[in-house]
Design a protein around this motif. Structure first.
Motif, PDB file in Angstrom:
ATOM      1  N   GLY A  49      25.344  47.297  40.274  1.00 50.78           N
ATOM      2  CA  GLY A  49      26.784  47.435  40.431  1.00 50.78           C
ATOM      3  C   GLY A  49      27.554  46.134  40.411  1.00 50.78           C
ATOM      4  N   HIS A  50      26.996  45.085  41.015  1.00 51.68           N
ATOM      5  CA  HIS A  50      27.725  43.815  41.036  1.00 51.68           C
ATOM      6  C   HIS A  50      27.843  43.228  39.638  1.00 51.68           C
ATOM      7  N   ALA A  51      26.742  43.272  38.879  1.00 50.05           N
ATOM      8  CA  ALA A  51      26.778  42.705  37.532  1.00 50.05           C
ATOM      9  C   ALA A  51      27.596  43.568  36.586  1.00 50.05           C
ATOM     10  N   LYS A  52      27.570  44.886  36.788  1.00 48.22           N
ATOM     11  CA  LYS A  52      28.275  45.786  35.878  1.00 48.22           C
ATOM     12  C   LYS A  52      29.749  45.949  36.227  1.00 48.22           C
ATOM     13  N   GLY A  53      30.087  45.838  37.502  1.00 48.12           N
ATOM     14  CA  GLY A  53      31.453  46.134  37.915  1.00 48.12           C
ATOM     15  C   GLY A  53      32.188  45.003  38.591  1.00 48.12           C
ATOM     16  N   ASP A  54      31.621  44.493  39.667  1.00 47.80           N
ATOM     17  CA  ASP A  54      32.346  43.537  40.496  1.00 47.80           C
ATOM     18  C   ASP A  54      32.617  42.215  39.788  1.00 47.80           C
ATOM     19  N   ILE A  55      31.616  41.675  39.105  1.00 53.43           N
ATOM     20  CA  ILE A  55      31.822  40.376  38.467  1.00 53.43           C
ATOM     21  C   ILE A  55      32.800  40.477  37.301  1.00 53.43           C
ATOM     22  N   PRO A  56      32.665  41.456  36.382  1.00 55.49           N
ATOM     23  CA  PRO A  56      33.672  41.551  35.322  1.00 55.49           C
ATOM     24  C   PRO A  56      35.084  41.733  35.868  1.00 55.49           C
ATOM     25  N   ALA A  57      35.227  42.516  36.939  1.00 55.00           N
ATOM     26  CA  ALA A  57      36.555  42.700  37.530  1.00 55.00           C
ATOM     27  C   ALA A  57      37.073  41.386  38.110  1.00 55.00           C
ATOM     28  N   ALA A  58      36.185  40.623  38.748  1.00 52.19           N
ATOM     29  CA  ALA A  58      36.596  39.335  39.305  1.00 52.19           C
ATOM     30  C   ALA A  58      37.014  38.369  38.206  1.00 52.19           C
ATOM     31  N   LEU A  59      36.281  38.358  37.095  1.00 55.77           N
ATOM     32  CA  LEU A  59      36.645  37.475  35.984  1.00 55.77           C
ATOM     33  C   LEU A  59      37.986  37.878  35.380  1.00 55.77           C
ATOM     34  N   ALA A  60      38.240  39.185  35.309  1.00 60.72           N
ATOM     35  CA  ALA A  60      39.533  39.634  34.798  1.00 60.72           C
ATOM     36  C   ALA A  60      40.667  39.169  35.701  1.00 60.72           C
ATOM     37  N   ARG A  61      40.440  39.192  37.012  1.00 59.90           N
ATOM     38  CA  ARG A  61      41.464  38.713  37.940  1.00 59.90           C
ATOM     39  C   ARG A  61      41.707  37.218  37.760  1.00 59.90           C
ATOM     40  N   GLU A  62      40.614  36.454  37.572  1.00 63.24           N
ATOM     41  CA  GLU A  62      40.768  35.008  37.414  1.00 63.24           C
ATOM     42  C   GLU A  62      41.516  34.667  36.129  1.00 63.24           C
ATOM     43  N   LYS A  63      41.311  35.449  35.099  1.00 58.88           N
ATOM     44  CA  LYS A  63      42.048  35.214  33.849  1.00 58.88           C
ATOM     45  C   LYS A  63      43.544  35.425  34.057  1.00 58.88           C
ATOM     46  N   GLN A  64      43.901  36.419  34.877  1.00 56.13           N
ATOM     47  CA  GLN A  64      45.317  36.647  35.184  1.00 56.13           C
ATOM     48  C   GLN A  64      45.879  35.533  36.056  1.00 56.13           C
ATOM     49  N   ARG A  65      45.083  35.031  36.967  1.00 52.99           N
ATOM     50  CA  ARG A  65      45.556  33.986  37.876  1.00 52.99           C
ATOM     51  C   ARG A  65      45.731  32.647  37.167  1.00 52.99           C
ATOM     52  N   HIS A  66      44.983  32.441  36.096  1.00 49.45           N
ATOM     53  CA  HIS A  66      44.998  31.150  35.409  1.00 49.45           C
ATOM     54  C   HIS A  66      45.315  31.372  33.933  1.00 49.45           C
ATOM     55  N   PRO A  67      46.584  31.537  33.608  1.00 47.88           N
ATOM     56  CA  PRO A  67      46.976  31.796  32.212  1.00 47.88           C
ATOM     57  C   PRO A  67      46.434  30.718  31.276  1.00 47.88           C
ATOM     58  N   GLY A  68      45.982  31.170  30.132  1.00 50.42           N
ATOM     59  CA  GLY A  68      45.433  30.244  29.154  1.00 50.42           C
ATOM     60  C   GLY A  68      43.928  30.071  29.248  1.00 50.42           C
ATOM     61  N   THR A  69      43.310  30.696  30.243  1.00 51.29           N
ATOM     62  CA  THR A  69      41.850  30.629  30.353  1.00 51.29           C
ATOM     63  C   THR A  69      41.218  31.840  29.678  1.00 51.29           C
ATOM     64  N   SER A  70      39.962  31.700  29.300  1.00 50.62           N
ATOM     65  CA  SER A  70      39.203  32.804  28.732  1.00 50.62           C
ATOM     66  C   SER A  70      37.796  32.787  29.306  1.00 50.62           C
ATOM     67  N   PHE A  71      37.200  33.965  29.403  1.00 50.56           N
ATOM     68  CA  PHE A  71      35.884  34.103  30.023  1.00 50.56           C
ATOM     69  C   PHE A  71      34.967  34.923  29.124  1.00 50.56           C
ATOM     70  N   ALA A  72      33.825  34.351  28.756  1.00 47.08           N
ATOM     71  CA  ALA A  72      32.742  35.104  28.137  1.00 47.08           C
ATOM     72  C   ALA A  72      31.735  35.430  29.229  1.00 47.08           C
ATOM     73  N   TYR A  73      31.185  36.620  29.176  1.00 48.37           N
ATOM     74  CA  TYR A  73      30.314  37.077  30.256  1.00 48.37           C
ATOM     75  C   TYR A  73      28.897  37.255  29.738  1.00 48.37           C
ATOM     76  N   GLY A  74      27.954  36.522  30.331  1.00 48.04           N
ATOM     77  CA  GLY A  74      26.559  36.618  29.947  1.00 48.04           C
ATOM     78  C   GLY A  74      25.849  37.753  30.650  1.00 48.04           C
ATOM     79  N   ARG A  75      24.603  37.935  30.286  1.00 49.17           N
ATOM     80  CA  ARG A  75      23.834  39.034  30.886  1.00 49.17           C
ATOM     81  C   ARG A  75      22.984  38.540  32.054  1.00 49.17           C
ATOM     82  N   PRO A  76      22.591  39.436  32.944  1.00 47.21           N
ATOM     83  CA  PRO A  76      21.702  39.045  34.042  1.00 47.21           C
ATOM     84  C   PRO A  76      20.378  38.491  33.518  1.00 47.21           C
TER      85      PRO A  76
END
Length: 305
Positions: free
Chosen positions: A76-103
């Protein structure tokens, strides 16, 4: 041109030694790779919170991030919580981008470390007389639990153990005592309890405690030995960099064949197509959660089913 920053994401633990091991590993990886920004944060329980790490790295000029979940299985953390957290950080820091690796998964490098841990516990005793009990964290996600079983089978292949069984310390069966019971019924006289964890913490300690209680009671006559966790080995560092390069290149090969959000698995049929609702983490001030995709690879669990 500065390469994408490496952002390591941990779950967090109430065990300070375990949290310190994560932070030390991040620092060691950064020292080994001065050519790129390296940082790490937790989604809960331990400092630094992921949000603080991203803020510091963004403040230092990082704009593109490759996030690697420092987790052995995709639950659940890798599938849900971390992607959601990265999406929030992208909103908090305009101009940033995040690629997400696998466990990390049951990579051959980590299997080699697990093999060393078993040998350390055996201290010269014959592998052929030893049964290994690989103990995972445990999850309500059957896909994550199946990954532990896969790691156990891969560990068994070609290494000459009498057998490798699986157990879980929380949320899933068989429990550690039940796993040891099975080893006993299969005729094991020497059992190496092998915690399938990266660093020390509350749950690996619980594994050892439960194994000791069983050995003192039902396990009379069975030589029960407890192995160490994986730890900050060179194989782990190399694997993290491999996952980083995959994320940067867009080569994130998520295995979705047994994902309960895409496939009707027995007993979990109600999860197909459900929006992800990662729970709120007290270390993060945001309460906004939503659906997610895996690394931009078009695997949307939320609203596309």
């Amino acid at each position: 041109m500065t390469p994408p920053a490496l952002l390591l994401v941990g779950h967090g633990t109430r065990d300070e030694a375990g949290a310190r091991a994560f932070r030390d590993f991040v620092a060691q990886l950064g020292a080994a790779h001065p050519e790129l920004p390296v940082g790490g944060g937790f989604i809960e329980l331990s400092p630094p919170p992921l949000a603080d790490t991203v803020a510091a790295m963004a403040g230092a000029g990082a704009r593109t991030f490759a996030a690697v979940p420092l987790m052995l299985v995709s639950a659940g953390h890798a599938k849900g919580d971390i992607p959601a957290a990265l999406a929030r950080e992208k909103q908090r820091h305009p101009g940033t981008s995040f690629a997400y690796g696998r466990p990390l998964g049951p990579h051959p490098g980590l299997l080699a470390v697990l093999e060393r841990r078993v040998d350390e516990a055996l201290a010269g005793a014959d592998r052929a007389g030893a049964t290994v009990l690989l103990v995972g964290r445990g999850s309500t996600d059957p896909d994550a639990n199946a990954e532990v079983a896969k790691a156990a089978r891969l560990l068994w292949e070609g290494r000459g153990y009498a057998g490798v069984e699986t157990a879980f310390v929380s949320l899933a069966e068989p429990s550690v005592p039940a796993g040891l019971d099975r080893c006993l019924r299969l005729g094991a006289r020497t059992v190496v309890v092998l915690p399938y964890f990266l660093f020390s913490g509350v749950l690996p300690d619980r594994v050892r405690e439960q194994a000791a209680v069983w050995a003192a009671g039902l396990g009379a006559g069975v030589d029960v030995r407890c192995a160490d966790v994986i730890g900050p080995e060179p194989e782990l560092a190399r694997l993290v960099m491999e996952r980083y390069r995959e994320a940067v290149a867009g080569d994130v090969r998520m295995n979705c064949d047994a994902c309960v959000y895409r496939v009707a698995m027995p007993g979990f049929e109600d999860r197909v197509g459900l929006p992800q609702q990662p729970h709120h983490h007290p270390d993060d001030p945001s309460h906004t959660h939503g659906g997610h995709t895996h690394g931009g690879q078009g695997h949307t669990h939320a609203h596309s089913h």
